[in-house]
Design an enzyme around this catalytic site. Structure first.
Site, PDB file in Angstrom:
ATOM      1  N   HIS A 245       0.901  -1.372   0.184  1.00 14.95           N
ATOM      2  CA  HIS A 245      -0.251  -0.333  -0.007  1.00 14.95           C
ATOM      3  C   HIS A 245       0.909   1.495  -0.227  1.00 14.95           C
ATOM      4  CE1 HIS A 245      -3.414  -2.605   1.419  1.00 14.95           C
ATOM      5  NE2 HIS A 245      -3.008  -2.824   2.150  1.00 14.95           N
TER       6      HIS A 245
HETATM    7  C1  BDR Z   1      -3.214   0.678   5.712  1.00 11.88           C
HETATM    8  O1  BDR Z   1      -2.948  -0.248   7.136  1.00 11.88           O
HETATM    9  C2  BDR Z   1      -1.658   0.070   7.728  1.00 11.88           C
HETATM   10  O2  BDR Z   1      -2.061  -1.327   8.067  1.00 11.88           O
HETATM   11  C3  BDR Z   1      -0.135   0.396   6.101  1.00 11.88           C
HETATM   12  O3  BDR Z   1       0.513   0.495   6.481  1.00 11.88           O
HETATM   13  C4  BDR Z   1      -0.856   0.760   4.808  1.00 11.88           C
HETATM   14  O4  BDR Z   1      -1.052   2.417   5.548  1.00 11.88           O
HETATM   15  C5  BDR Z   1      -3.187   0.110   4.581  1.00 11.88           C
HETATM   16  O5  BDR Z   1      -4.802  -0.124   4.962  1.00 11.88           O
END
Ligand code: BDR
Ligand code: CA
Length: 319
Positions: A245
């Site tokens: 992500h």
């Molecule tokens: C987001 O949530 C966190 O767990 C990850 O680092 C990312 O920024 C994804 O939903």
């Protein structure tokens, strides 16, 4: 030669936050001038420590790391994502716990104030965690939006399901009130939601290449993704693999990933207490008309990318 662009990263390091940091640190056109941390994947304090561990790995002990908010603007922390990021927040990868540097004496908001003043008119923000620090900075620094070029946020779900609730993505549901404040502030905002981050998937092929490259960075990313593949991949896709992500958002910031559908639209965050809490309500009604310009839109939203970024990411990480 054009000087590198100063970037402040606000994060909750984090397996994929670490990827985003390593990706940016590997680039000549970007100067990561400071990092602020917030609760989310772990406590803000642990996320700061994890950030120092990652910086130690690449010998960047010069970058200031400041601890920020341990709770949202409203209410209390409901969970920390250790089930996805491991007990240490970095996939229990074996990365040494000892670091030779300490966190900054400044708070996250103070560091944002200092860096936005020093780099006024040039500083960009990459925010890949709950938006509490940035919201607090907006409340505290009246001209912050004038000092910042733009903010790129990993968060939300425009036309797809959430990941922390049916409607909401983790970064936004941790602090919907902060997200609403940040998204509606008077600065150019880009949102990189699950619509695109869930299609940029790291696979066993990528892990094998990282293992084969056998550098300190590639070994660390291979180890940290092992846990992520098992927990995140199996849960989300039913096979060992994972999204990346925050690194996708970093690549949208650098321009290496250019979404093929990337309209400026209106985004509002659901701050009610119902089942929609934390949802990003994105006005995508223009999709059937090729997204005509929406002057009242407050956010550019990445809706489609082609899934090829993980190859670029592991190349940037030395594989
Ligand atoms: C987001 O949530 C966190 O767990 C990850 O680092 C990312 O920024 C994804 O939903
Ligand atoms: Ca994150």
């Amino acid at each position: 030669m054009t000087p590198p662009v100063p970037v402040l990263v606000d994060c909750d390091t984090g397996v994929d936050d670490a990827m985003a940091l390593l990706y940016l640190l590997a680039r000549d056109d970007i100067d990561v001038v400071g990092i602020t941390t917030v609760f989310g994947n772990n406590t803000a304090a642990q996320c700061a420590h994890n950030t120092l561990r990652v910086l130690e790995l690449v010998g960047r002990r010069d970058i200031p790391v400041a601890v920020g908010a341990e709770r949202p603007l409203v209410g209390e922390v409901t969970y920390l994502a250790t089930h996805v990021h491991g007990n240490d927040g970095l996939g229990d990868s074996g990365l040494p716990m000892e670091v030779s540097t300490a966190v900054s004496d400044l708070s996250a908001v103070e560091l944002i104030d200092r860096l936005s003043f020093e780099h006024a008119g040039r500083l960009r923000i990459l925010a890949v965690a709950p938006l509490t620090n940035i919201a607090r900075a907006l409340e505290t620094i009246p001209d912050l939006t004038d000092r910042i070029v733009d903010i790129v946020i990993m968060g939300g779900a425009a036309d797809v399901a959430g990941n922390q609730s049916p409607a909401a993505e983790a970064n936004i549901i941790h602090d919907p009130e902060a997200a609403q404040l940040v998204i509606s502030a008077a600065w150019p905002t880009t949102l990189v939601p699950l619509d695109v981050t869930m299609v940029e998937v790291l696979t066993e092929r990528h892990r094998s290449m990282l293992i084969a490259a056998d550098t300190p960075v590639s070994r660390f990313v291979a180890a940290t993704t092992d846990f992520y593949f098992e927990r995140y991949g199996m849960d989300s896709y039913g096979v060992r693999c994972s999204p990346c992500h925050d690194a996708v958002a970093a690549a949208v910031l650098t321009g290496e990933v250019v979404p093929s559908v990337f309209p400026v639209i209106d985004v509002q965050v659901d701050c009610t207490d119902g089942p929609g809490r934390g949802a990003t309500i994105c006005d995508t009604r223009g999709r059937y008309r090729g997204f005509p310009s929406m002057p009242e839109g407050n956010c550019r939203v990445a809706l489609v990318t082609d899934g090829t970024f993980p190859d670029l990411l592991i190349a940037a990480l030395g594989a």
